[in-house]
Scaffold this active site. Structure first.
Site, PDB file in Angstrom:
ATOM      1  N   HIS A 134      89.048 101.959  36.158  1.00  0.00           N
ATOM      2  CA  HIS A 134      87.813 102.713  35.921  1.00  0.00           C
ATOM      3  C   HIS A 134      86.596 101.994  36.501  1.00  0.00           C
ATOM      4  CE1 HIS A 134      85.654 105.979  34.268  1.00  0.00           C
ATOM      5  NE2 HIS A 134      86.384 106.170  33.202  1.00  0.00           N
ATOM      6  N   ALA A 135      86.685 100.692  36.740  1.00  0.00           N
ATOM      7  CA  ALA A 135      85.568  99.988  37.358  1.00  0.00           C
ATOM      8  C   ALA A 135      85.332 100.449  38.791  1.00  0.00           C
ATOM      9  CB  ALA A 135      85.824  98.474  37.348  1.00  0.00           C
TER      10      ALA A 135
END
Length: 476
Positions: A134-135
């Site tokens: 998700h980063a």
């Protein structure tokens, strides 16, 4: 020389053995895809997909957010893997494999993604599970990454005629340290600006919005600022449920496809949106599950609803997402009443969002010193998860293309999202993706809280049938 934003870095920092920030998709293909062909496709396409060719370059002593650095020696043998299901190779076995793969943390020394070819499904099908951190992307960005690897015809398109752009290398260690120290010097000013901007929006922020007087203070601040009245967002505290509280290391995954035509029939009959119908179907399914596992609460659940901050046609890198909370009327027995409550709640969010997009999540992240963010994130998750989780369930609906897509000539039949659960958001995430005439829904749960995610997907089908029955009884 791209650097992670504060919000991107948050998804790295909150990770623990149980809170893992992987987002993924399970594609079901018509055909048995060859690993060598997929690796060849990736070799041609990846130079044009920045999110998949970058790895982290940490700043010394964690004084600033990491940078992205281009990986020129990408090891596709590591990133592209394949496994086979034992006979009979059914959908439940496929979901069990995804349940095991999804919570495994990605290697931060490499680009943050993996792809698994899953052989052995009947009727000439196969699974393609794609996981990314998700980063690197949010939900919309993840869909864009997937789209870059797909084709609109069985014949793969040639690479773009223009040469791929290359990232500038990140600064060296001394310059990273200097920039980190400079950022630390301005963080107090960021915090003051965030506080000033946040006061008119206290009633949007989970937990803070429930403090006595938060709504009154927000309304007064908006009035003094001359921004006028804004729709109230009276979301009650989240009731305790069997899926509230800290999650374990283990997941359960299940999926279901609902005909988009049936959802549109309900939408048209009751004058609502497709998203309203999806939310109401989720409310009905959760009500059925709760009725069979301890009882339905007397008040609404609190749903976390992700919102994209991307402007129409805008690209942008990294995470451009916020989250709003909305009451989910599981306490109402009548399916039409639940749908109307959902419509009312989502309309209030849209009206409020149109006046001032909820950017508090991103701005709050930017106000925190990078050196303290990791400890603060993990501590906050642990404390809130143990005491008063602000959200019962995450529900997201991502629109997708309504035409067939292909991977190396194999037609994409369905694409099921596989998302994130955390101590703060609860042990259930329901994410829908509309594609080629169907709404493909992926349900991820904590194994200790909801051992059988397939029970929930069955309730999703039943909840839509309830609404279709109500539509059929309307005078035509």
């Amino acid at each position: 020389m791209p650097q992670l934003s504060a919000l991107d870095a948050q998804f790295l920092h909150f990770e623990t053995a149980t809170n893992v920030a992987n987002i993924a998709g399970l594609a079901v293909l018509d055909g048995d895809l060859n690993r060598a062909d997929l690796q060849g496709l990736l070799e041609r396409r990846l130079p044009y997909v920045p999110a998949l060719r970058r790895k982290l370059a940490p700043v010394p002593f964690g004084l600033d957010h990491p940078y992205w650095v281009q990986e020129d020696d990408l090891d596709l043998d590591y990133h592209v893997r394949e496994i086979g299901l034992p006979p009979p190779g059914d959908d439940r076995q496929l979901s069990e494999q995804v349940s095991r793969l999804h919570p495994r943390r990605l290697d931060r020394g490499r680009p943050l993604w993996e792809i698994y070819l899953i052989h052995g499904l009947p009727a000439g099908r196969m699974g393609l599970y794609t996981k990314i951190h998700h980063a690197a992307v949010d939900g919309i960005g993840g869909a864009d990454v997937l789209a870059a690897l797909l084709d609109t015809s069985p014949t793969p398109a040639p690479p773009p005629p223009s040469a791929p752009e290359r990232d500038e290398p990140p600064p060296g260690g001394p310059e990273m340290l200097a920039r980190g120290l400079a950022r630390m010097a301005v963080n107090p000013a960021h915090a003051v600006r965030f506080a000033a901007r946040a006061i008119p929006h206290l009633d949007e922020i989970p937990v803070v919005s429930w403090l006595p007087g938060a709504g009154l203070v927000s309304g007064l601040a908006r009035k003094l600022a001359g921004t006028g009245q804004a729709p109230e967002l009276p979301t009650p505290p989240a009731p305790k449920t069997p899926f509230s509280g800290p999650v374990s290391q283990h997941r359960r995954f299940a999926f279901v496809s609902l005909p988009l035509e049936e959802i549109k029939r309900v939408r048209k009959a009751f004058g609502v949106t497709v998203n309203d119908v999806v939310m109401a179907v989720c409310a009905g399914a959760l009500r059925r599950w709760l009725a069979a596992h301890g009882g339905v609460p007397r008040q609404p659940l609190v749903a976390g609803v992700p919102f994209s901050l991307r402007e129409a046609g805008g690209e942008g890198r990294g995470n451009q997402v916020s989250i709003m909370t909305a009451p989910l009327a599981v306490h109402l027995d009548d399916p039409v009443a639940r749908l109307n409550e959902v419509r009312y709640a989502t309309q209030r969010i849209k009206d409020r969002f149109s006046l001032a997009p909820a950017r508090w999540l991103r701005e709050f992240s930017e106000s925190m010193p990078a050196a303290l963010m990791g400890l603060a994130s993990r501590s906050a998750f642990g404390l809130v998860g143990q005491t008063a989780p602000p959200i019962n369930v995450i529900i997201s609906n991502v629109p997708g293309p309504q035409f067939p897509l292909y991977v190396c000539g194999a037609r994409l039949l369905n694409h099921y999202p596989v998302s994130v659960i955390t101590d703060v958001s609860g042990g259930v995430n329901i994410t829908a993706f509309s594609y080629d005439g169907s709404v493909d829904i992926g349900v991820i749960t904590d194994r200790e809280m909801i051992p059988d995610a397939w029970e929930l997907t069955g309730h999703l089908r039943a909840a839509l049938d309830e609404l279709l029955g109500a539509e059929a009884r309307l005078p035509h």
